[in-house]
Design an enzyme around this catalytic site. Structure first.
Site, PDB file in Angstrom:
ATOM      1  CB  CYS A 162      17.104  11.774   5.849  1.00 20.17           C
ATOM      2  SG  CYS A 162      17.907  13.230   6.383  1.00 20.17           S
ATOM      3  CB  CYS A 170      19.706  12.829   3.537  1.00 20.11           C
ATOM      4  SG  CYS A 170      19.837  12.557   5.393  1.00 20.11           S
ATOM      5  CG  ASP A 171      17.799  11.625   0.351  1.00 27.35           C
ATOM      6  OD1 ASP A 171      18.711  11.677   0.058  1.00 27.35           O
ATOM      7  OD2 ASP A 171      17.191  10.759   1.046  1.00 27.35           O
TER       8      ASP A 171
END
Ligand code: NDP
Length: 321
Positions: free
Chosen positions: A137, A140-141
């Protein structure tokens, strides 16, 4: 005894549905899931810093966020059971759900929040760097300092892979897109964006074989599928974008699913094709897949279930009168 509402799953969708249903005094029963989804709490339990969930200016650890949601659901009277639903019968009303611990529960209404699982390649070395260089992701990261001005690889050739690659160019110096075939599956518009991007280099017909590093990820070993030549690409990050598998095995014969296996919901609602059953979160969403959108649809499902249950009660009362 028949439960008012059973919620299956304990990611942001499941706990949010439980909070809203609890506040509506439905005393929902939540099968938090155990083995099927890995651990209760869903995909955020294996994430580190969550920087994009509103309300946390400094970010929040994924497990901490889920712990807070869990406690909030309990505070409003949700009954949480750490167990997997392993069988459901939606053909008879009230519905029947059976858990791995062989608990059999009858329910007037059900909200399904079993999520989806990002596909992984399980390369040699992957476990060591999962969430510490390897991720599924970018949103997300991607902002992790590990990737700042670094070289990063993305695996896949669909819309997700292109989105991830484009998103990662904000942080990375260079993105290596590893495509196993000689074409992209992504839409033409997305393809054009990637073809014209100076920071993205496409490695056609190339498959990753393994990853290596020390404290951090240092390289991915790949193979050119045309020639068989194996070489290393120095990267600090590797992102999988090879699709998700919705966790819908349990519902295959019972609910309407789309061709990829996601539960079909009706219009702007979270209603499934069976009255009394709703689906929220990633199990019905292959586009957005964010914690906040999962929580949003969990809220919708609980509101819809509450209204539907009230209508059922009202019609029973008027029938009795
Ligand atoms: P897709 O199934 O569309 O694409 C998966 C990609 O991963 C393919 O290129 C596939 O290669 C590749 N792949 C699969 N397995 C492997 C493997 N073992 N090794 C290497 N490569 C592999 O998944 P997406 O997640 O991209 O998209 C899912 C759906 O969501 C699609 O309908 C998509 O259009 C939609 N979507 C829409 C978005 C938008 O509209 N903004 C954003 C994201 C997704 P191959 O082609 O060779 O099979």
């Amino acid at each position: 005894m028949v439960e008012n509402l059973v919620i299956i799953g304990s990611g942001p969708a499941g706990y949010t549905a439980a909070i809203y249903a609890g506040r509506a005094q439905l005393q929902p029963l939540v099968f938090e899931g155990f083995s099927a989804g890995g651990i209760p709490g869903g995909q955020l339990m294996t994430t580190t810093e969550v920087e994009n969930y509103p309300g946390f200016a400094a970010g929040v650890q994924g497990p901490k966020l889920m712990q807070e949601m869990r406690q909030q659901a309990q505070r409003w009277g949700a009954k949480l059971i750490i167990d997997d639903a392993i069988a459901v019968d939606f053909s008879q009303y009230p519905f029947t759900l059976t858990s791995a611990d062989t608990l059999e529960v009858k329910a007037r209404a059900v909200i399904i929040c079993t999520g989806a699982t990002a596909k992984r390649l399980h390369l040699p070395g992957e476990e060591k760097f999962w969430n510490n260089g390897i991720s599924a992701c970018a949103i997300c990261d991607g902002a992790n300092p590990l990737f700042a001005n670094a070289d990063i690889a993305v695996v896949g050739g669909g819309d997700s892979a292109i989105e991830e690659a484009l998103y990662l160019t904000k942080y990375a110096r260079q993105v290596h897109l590893l495509v196993r075939s000689d074409r992209l599956r992504a839409s033409k518009t997305m393809q054009n964006r990637v073809f014209n991007h100076t920071q993205i280099h496409i490695h056609w017909q190339t498959s990753p074989l393994s990853v290596d590093g020390d404290q951090v990820l240092r390289c991915v070993q790949v193979q050119d599928n045309r020639t068989g030549v194996i070489y290393n690409i120095a990267v600090s990050g590797l992102f999988y974008a090879i699709g998700h598998t919705p966790n819908t095995q349990l519902f295959q014969e019972q609910l309407e699913l789309d061709e990829a296996g996601y539960i079909k919901t009706q219009g702007k609602s979270t209603a499934t094709n069976i009255p009394g059953i709703w689906a929220a979160g990633d199990v019905q969403d292959h586009i957005y897949r964010q914690a906040i959108t999962a929580a949003g649809t969990g809220c919708m499902a609980a509101l819809e279930a509450e209204r539907w249950l009230s209508e059922q009660r009202a019609s029973l009362v008027s029938f009795a009168a």
